[in-house]
Design a protein around this motif. Structure first.
Motif, PDB file in Angstrom:
ATOM      1  N   ARG A  44      57.335  37.569  37.726  1.00  0.00           N
ATOM      2  CA  ARG A  44      56.941  38.498  36.407  1.00  0.00           C
ATOM      3  C   ARG A  44      58.396  38.618  35.797  1.00  0.00           C
ATOM      4  O   ARG A  44      59.408  38.595  36.260  1.00  0.00           O
ATOM      5  N   PHE A  45      58.255  38.593  34.362  1.00  0.00           N
ATOM      6  CA  PHE A  45      59.603  38.684  33.476  1.00  0.00           C
ATOM      7  C   PHE A  45      59.221  39.217  32.185  1.00  0.00           C
ATOM      8  O   PHE A  45      58.112  39.148  31.685  1.00  0.00           O
ATOM      9  N   VAL A  46      59.991  39.704  31.451  1.00  0.00           N
ATOM     10  CA  VAL A  46      60.110  40.157  30.095  1.00  0.00           C
ATOM     11  C   VAL A  46      61.101  39.441  29.231  1.00  0.00           C
ATOM     12  O   VAL A  46      61.979  38.846  29.747  1.00  0.00           O
ATOM     13  N   ILE A  47      60.931  39.541  27.849  1.00  0.00           N
ATOM     14  CA  ILE A  47      61.833  38.891  26.943  1.00  0.00           C
ATOM     15  C   ILE A  47      62.268  39.753  26.128  1.00  0.00           C
ATOM     16  O   ILE A  47      61.915  40.160  24.955  1.00  0.00           O
ATOM     17  N   PRO A  48      63.494  40.448  26.391  1.00  0.00           N
ATOM     18  CA  PRO A  48      64.205  41.422  25.585  1.00  0.00           C
ATOM     19  C   PRO A  48      64.835  40.831  24.236  1.00  0.00           C
ATOM     20  O   PRO A  48      65.137  39.744  24.261  1.00  0.00           O
ATOM     21  N   ASP A  49      64.865  41.663  23.511  1.00  0.00           N
ATOM     22  CA  ASP A  49      65.422  41.185  22.242  1.00  0.00           C
ATOM     23  C   ASP A  49      64.862  40.079  21.251  1.00  0.00           C
ATOM     24  O   ASP A  49      65.750  39.440  20.569  1.00  0.00           O
ATOM     25  N   HIS A  50      63.462  39.976  21.534  1.00  0.00           N
ATOM     26  CA  HIS A  50      62.716  38.794  20.978  1.00  0.00           C
ATOM     27  C   HIS A  50      61.493  39.358  20.362  1.00  0.00           C
ATOM     28  O   HIS A  50      60.465  38.710  19.976  1.00  0.00           O
TER      29      HIS A  50
END
Length: 129
Positions: A24-30
């Protein structure tokens, strides 16, 4: 689930991610706050290319993103990945009223509202030495 603050703290200690199916991952600042993505051979893959690793989005998505540098995403390790990273330092997991505590081999204890976060806190303690 581990929160972004703990995930970022782990990353900042040098805890490295080798993307694998199911991660799992997130995409910060987008402008994608709150969206959790999963590596999957069918939709999202990790590829090594000259200049670094890319996370590639296959197929149709709701927004225009073909790929992004792995360094721009934030891995959210799972409970089992965190426990494995603790290795022999892990002694046991105990349930508490309203949470969990991870006990390390030296007796140090780290507690949080769920097991995954408690494992993350314990790993931070180990990595920070």
């Amino acid at each position: 689930m581990i929160n972004e603050e703990l995930a970022a703290a782990l990353r900042d200690t040098g805890f490295e991610w080798e993307p694998a199916s199911g991660d799992r991952f997130v995409i910060p600042d987008h402008d994608l706050d709150g969206q959790v993505f999963h590596i999957s051979e069918m939709t999202i893959e990790a590829h090594d290319v000259p200049g670094g690793r890319l996370i590639k989005f296959n197929g149709t998505t709701e927004w225009a993103l073909d790929s992004i540098a792995a360094s721009e995403v934030l891995w959210l390790p799972t409970e089992s990945q965190l426990r494995d990273a603790l290795g022999s330092r892990f002694d046991r997991l105990e349930a508490l009223d309203g949470g969990f505590v991870v006990v390390l081999d030296d007796g140090h204890r780290e507690a949080d509202i769920d097991a995954e976060r408690a494992y993350a806190r314990a790993l931070l303690t180990v990595l920070r030495g």
